[in-house]
Design a protein around this motif. Structure first.
Motif: not given
Length: 205
Positions: A47, A49, A55, A57
């Motif tokens: 993950g 940012s 985010y 993922y």
């Protein structure tokens, strides 16, 4: 075809993808069970940012191999990243945070070995502070044993008074006491044993 995909990836990077697009790091972790046996087919993903607090993922996903290793060859994240293991039906979830070049010396980001535990394998260990000297504080606490942490933050030195430990083990409580007047730090190591029930330890300083 590969050149087209690479061009597309580089274009996306320039549009805000949270990886630097040039530097490749090797991120490695080994997962084992409470008997120190390698865990196979445990899923993990990264993950990362974005600058706008979103985010990603989905870019990097892996599964542990026959020896329990999870390994990512990936672009270096711009803003730090987390390694997430939360898809197991048997073991408790773990989030390893603050993965950035601030916490590693080179491009091989080796996280060592992580013990995954089931809910029925852990019990609570509580440290109860007992301050008898006004000019002393608890500076650092480390529990050297098999433990469960849902959120692992690299290089976090904040003293933690609550720990979930694997049942039926001997472990060591290592702690540091700081004299706020002299700045002197004292080091202590206490051997302890936890069985099935919760354990409390009074730390006098």
């Amino acid at each position: 075809m590969k050149n087209i995909l690479l061009l597309f990836l580089l274009t996306c990077i320039s549009c805000g993808i949270p990886y630097d697009g040039e530097t490749i790091i090797n991120l490695k972790l080994k997962v084992v069970n409470s008997a120190n046996e390698p865990l196979v087919n445990e899923k993990a993903f990264i993950g990362v940012s974005y600058a706008d607090n979103g985010y990603d993922y989905s870019t990097y996903k892996k599964t542990s191999d026959g020896e329990g290793f999870i390994q990512f060859n990936m672009f270096k994240p711009k803003n730090g990243a987390s390694l997430i293991l939360n898809e197991s039906t048997e073991y408790l979830p773990v989030y390893i945070n603050e993965l950035s070049d601030n916490n590693f010396e080179d491009l091989n980001w080796d996280l060592g070995t992580l013990t995954l535990l089931r809910l029925d394998e852990i019990t609570l260990f509580t440290i109860i502070p007992n301050q008898i000297s006004a000019n002393k504080i608890i500076y650092k606490i480390e529990v050297d044993g098999i433990k469960y942490e849902e959120q692992i933050t690299l290089n976090n030195i904040e003293p933690q008074l609550y720990h979930h430990l694997k049942k039926n083990q001997s472990f060591e409580l290592n702690y540091q006491i700081k004299n706020t007047t002299t700045e002197e730090i004292e080091y202590f190591s206490i051997p302890l044993t936890i069985v099935n029930d919760e354990l409390n330890y009074t730390l006098t300083f």
